[in-house]
Design an enzyme around this catalytic site. Structure first.
Site, PDB file in Angstrom:
ATOM      1  CB  ALA A  22      -0.938  -0.007   1.202  1.00  0.00           C
ATOM      2  CD  GLU A  23       4.929   4.169   3.498  1.00  0.00           C
ATOM      3  OE1 GLU A  23       5.672   5.150   3.562  1.00  0.00           O
ATOM      4  OE2 GLU A  23       4.493   3.577   4.497  1.00  0.00           O
ATOM      5  CB  THR A  24       5.091   0.229  -2.699  1.00  0.00           C
ATOM      6  OG1 THR A  24       6.006  -0.247  -1.715  1.00  0.00           O
ATOM      7  CG2 THR A  24       5.749   0.239  -4.067  1.00  0.00           C
TER       8      THR A  24
END
Length: 141
Positions: A62-64
């Site tokens: 998700a952060e990527t």
């Protein structure tokens, strides 16, 4: 000169060499005017000990995808992006196949961005719902 979709995806995927994204086999696979999609294989390397997808791997996906979305849609000549906060609500387990993360903007400000990320499986079941806040900061020249 505007880059083609294929060139943008290729550049994004090439930027992941020797990083956590390469370790987790995260690949950017599609984007449009207001979204970016990445996928990650669900294999034993991203499992918890009981054989299901680890929430930390989901959060990394998700952060990527959220950070790359901010990066794609800002002026990277003069700015860089950093994550400020991420939340993840895990709703369903996955043992194999792929998970897909679709990042869409809830707020696309000049300084801060709020991104909604939905993680789904191969059958389009909702696996996790994440929110990421990023900040765009000026590069020191």
């Amino acid at each position: 000169m505007q880059l083609s979709k294929e060139m943008v995806l290729e550049q994004a995927n090439n930027a992941t060499k020797n990083t956590l994204m390469e370790t987790l086999d995260i690949k950017m696979i599609d984007f449009g005017d207001d979204f970016l999609i990445a996928r990650m294989p669900v294999t034993p390397k991203v499992h918890q000990p009981d054989g299901v997808l680890h929430g930390g791997a989901t959060a990394a996906l998700a952060e990527t995808v959220g950070s790359f979305a901010s990066h794609i849609f800002i002026d990277t000549e003069n700015m860089f992006v950093r994550g400020l906060e991420i939340t993840a609500n895990h709703l369903k387990s996955v043992r194999s196949g792929f998970v897909y993360a679709k990042a869409t903007f809830l707020h696309k400000g000049r300084t801060t961005q709020l991104i909604d990320i939905k993680i789904t499986d191969d059958d389009d079941n909702l696996i996790s719902v994440c929110k990421l806040t990023t900040i765009s900061l000026p590069k020191n020249k």
